[in-house]
Write a protein that holds these residues in place. Sequence first.
Motif, mmCIF file in Angstrom:
data_model
loop_
_atom_site.group_PDB
_atom_site.id
_atom_site.type_symbol
_atom_site.label_atom_id
_atom_site.label_comp_id
_atom_site.label_asym_id
_atom_site.label_seq_id
_atom_site.Cartn_x
_atom_site.Cartn_y
_atom_site.Cartn_z
ATOM 1 N N UNK A 94 -9.352 -2.346 -11.405
ATOM 2 C CA UNK A 94 -7.969 -2.624 -11.001
ATOM 3 C C UNK A 94 -7.164 -3.154 -12.177
ATOM 4 N N UNK A 95 -7.792 -4.002 -12.989
ATOM 5 C CA UNK A 95 -7.128 -4.555 -14.159
ATOM 6 C C UNK A 95 -6.753 -3.450 -15.144
ATOM 7 N N UNK A 96 -7.666 -2.497 -15.341
ATOM 8 C CA UNK A 96 -7.404 -1.384 -16.247
ATOM 9 C C UNK A 96 -6.298 -0.488 -15.682
ATOM 10 N N UNK A 97 -6.360 -0.218 -14.385
ATOM 11 C CA UNK A 97 -5.327 0.610 -13.749
ATOM 12 C C UNK A 97 -3.943 -0.018 -13.870
ATOM 13 N N UNK A 98 -3.909 -1.350 -13.843
ATOM 14 C CA UNK A 98 -2.629 -2.055 -13.958
ATOM 15 C C UNK A 98 -2.129 -2.089 -15.398
ATOM 16 N N UNK A 99 -2.988 -1.682 -16.341
ATOM 17 C CA UNK A 99 -2.576 -1.692 -17.744
ATOM 18 C C UNK A 99 -2.425 -3.086 -18.312
ATOM 19 N N UNK A 100 -3.293 -4.000 -17.875
ATOM 20 C CA UNK A 100 -3.223 -5.364 -18.392
ATOM 21 C C UNK A 100 -3.471 -5.382 -19.898
ATOM 22 N N UNK A 101 -2.947 -6.419 -20.541
ATOM 23 C CA UNK A 101 -2.963 -6.504 -21.997
ATOM 24 C C UNK A 101 -3.990 -7.532 -22.488
ATOM 25 N N UNK A 102 -4.468 -7.289 -23.709
ATOM 26 C CA UNK A 102 -5.219 -8.332 -24.386
ATOM 27 C C UNK A 102 -4.288 -9.520 -24.604
ATOM 28 N N UNK A 103 -4.875 -10.716 -24.637
ATOM 29 C CA UNK A 103 -4.047 -11.911 -24.753
ATOM 30 C C UNK A 103 -4.867 -13.025 -25.396
ATOM 31 N N UNK A 104 -4.314 -14.242 -25.355
ATOM 32 C CA UNK A 104 -5.003 -15.385 -25.956
ATOM 33 C C UNK A 104 -6.342 -15.669 -25.281
ATOM 34 N N UNK A 105 -6.541 -15.159 -24.059
ATOM 35 C CA UNK A 105 -7.767 -15.433 -23.313
ATOM 36 C C UNK A 105 -8.537 -14.168 -22.934
ATOM 37 N N UNK A 106 -8.160 -13.024 -23.513
ATOM 38 C CA UNK A 106 -8.761 -11.761 -23.095
ATOM 39 C C UNK A 106 -8.848 -10.780 -24.256
ATOM 40 N N UNK A 107 -10.044 -10.212 -24.459
ATOM 41 C CA UNK A 107 -10.288 -9.243 -25.528
ATOM 42 C C UNK A 107 -11.014 -8.037 -24.950
ATOM 43 N N UNK A 108 -10.607 -6.833 -25.362
ATOM 44 C CA UNK A 108 -11.272 -5.607 -24.926
ATOM 45 C C UNK A 108 -12.046 -4.993 -26.087
ATOM 46 N N UNK A 109 -13.237 -4.503 -25.789
ATOM 47 C CA UNK A 109 -14.040 -3.757 -26.765
ATOM 48 C C UNK A 109 -14.562 -2.502 -26.074
ATOM 49 N N UNK A 110 -14.429 -1.359 -26.722
ATOM 50 C CA UNK A 110 -14.826 -0.103 -26.083
ATOM 51 C C UNK A 110 -16.330 0.144 -26.156
ATOM 52 N N UNK A 111 -17.008 -0.433 -27.160
ATOM 53 C CA UNK A 111 -18.432 -0.187 -27.348
ATOM 54 C C UNK A 111 -19.179 -1.492 -27.572
ATOM 55 N N UNK A 112 -20.479 -1.459 -27.312
ATOM 56 C CA UNK A 112 -21.319 -2.623 -27.562
ATOM 57 C C UNK A 112 -21.353 -2.909 -29.056
ATOM 58 N N UNK A 113 -21.292 -4.178 -29.410
ATOM 59 C CA UNK A 113 -21.458 -4.572 -30.804
ATOM 60 C C UNK A 113 -22.859 -4.136 -31.248
ATOM 61 N N UNK A 125 -29.339 -0.861 -23.498
ATOM 62 C CA UNK A 125 -29.236 -0.725 -24.953
ATOM 63 C C UNK A 125 -29.857 -1.953 -25.610
ATOM 64 N N UNK A 126 -30.745 -1.748 -26.574
ATOM 65 C CA UNK A 126 -31.412 -2.875 -27.232
ATOM 66 C C UNK A 126 -30.422 -3.802 -27.917
ATOM 67 N N UNK A 127 -29.245 -3.286 -28.292
ATOM 68 C CA UNK A 127 -28.237 -4.124 -28.934
ATOM 69 C C UNK A 127 -27.761 -5.237 -27.999
ATOM 70 N N UNK A 128 -27.763 -4.974 -26.681
ATOM 71 C CA UNK A 128 -27.286 -5.971 -25.722
ATOM 72 C C UNK A 128 -28.155 -7.223 -25.777
ATOM 73 N N UNK A 129 -29.464 -7.023 -25.830
ATOM 74 C CA UNK A 129 -30.365 -8.158 -25.842
ATOM 75 C C UNK A 129 -30.283 -9.002 -27.093
ATOM 76 N N UNK A 130 -29.715 -8.455 -28.149
ATOM 77 C CA UNK A 130 -29.625 -9.190 -29.411
ATOM 78 C C UNK A 130 -28.334 -9.983 -29.552
ATOM 79 N N UNK A 131 -27.390 -9.789 -28.648
ATOM 80 C CA UNK A 131 -26.098 -10.449 -28.779
ATOM 81 C C UNK A 131 -26.212 -11.975 -28.849
ATOM 82 N N UNK A 132 -26.978 -12.614 -27.945
ATOM 83 C CA UNK A 132 -27.059 -14.082 -28.021
ATOM 84 C C UNK A 132 -27.593 -14.592 -29.355
ATOM 85 N N UNK A 133 -28.632 -13.936 -29.882
ATOM 86 C CA UNK A 133 -29.207 -14.408 -31.148
ATOM 87 C C UNK A 133 -28.249 -14.189 -32.312
#
Length: 297
Positions: free
Chosen positions: A149-168, A215-223
């Motif tokens: 719903x947030x995406x459909x509404x076209x919400x924007x990145x802001x001081x409290x919100x960041x979008x990333x299209x792919x896993x780091x 994805x194995x990259x997901x498990x490495x994010x905390x470290x």
Amino acid sequence: MTALLDDLRKQLKHLHRQAGEPSTRSIATRTNRQISHTTVHMVLQCRKLPRREQLDRVVEALGGDVQPFRELWVAIRDAQDPAAASGALQQESTGTPLQAAPHQSAMDFDPVRNDIVLQPLGGIFSPSAGYARLTKSDSTHISYADIAEMVSAGDMEAHDLEFRSQIYDTSERSKRHLATDVAAFANGSGGVILVGIVSDKQGQATAMTDVHFGDESVGRLPSIISSLVSPVPDFRIFPIENPERSRYGVLLIFVSGSSSALHTVKAGQGLLFPKRSGYNIRFLSESEIAAAYRQSP
């Protein structure tokens, strides 16, 4: 510093190739002749660190995103000036010890769970429209449908919100981006990173891409966060699963704001001091860093 400069050189080469490998004269023309073709050649060769404004103009002329190149440029400058970095470390060590807040040290989520509860953030700023949409007044859980719903509404990145299209991923550049994103929120009032959301150049959500939780990259994010951000902020990572695609969906990284510590990011031999500024990230000046340390309890 050599590795960082090599990284910058490779990124410029890749961007140049993506743009169709235009000539240096053509690139200079695209900058409205603000820099010469010989300067363009110098920037692309990147045998030494170019001036930042020159780098900005070449990247913009090639249709690239300036911000990641600026982050890398700052990291190289910090590596060139180890005295400043060691001074910051000494300043931290001679003051009141900064204790790391509790954080998620492992991926301790249930992969079939697709909802969580977000609490309103503190700070002087009101929540953005996107964050407010995720923070329901009746404390109902966040679901995949809420994010859609947030995406459909076209919400924007802001001081409290960041979008990333792919896993780091596990490249040094991607690790630095993850650490910078997390530290920037921690140095402010906190926020949420949604991984699996495509946004345009203005930061508006345009589509969902569904990342794979296996994805194995997901498990490495905390470290990665724990090894590059100091002190380690309070963060949590949750999968918001697409009910129609098992183990696929949006990854939500929640970061608490910290008023008692200045969170730094390791970059080569130096340190970065990022902070959220609207939907962008800026790096604190020396005077701001000094003031932050003076205010630390």
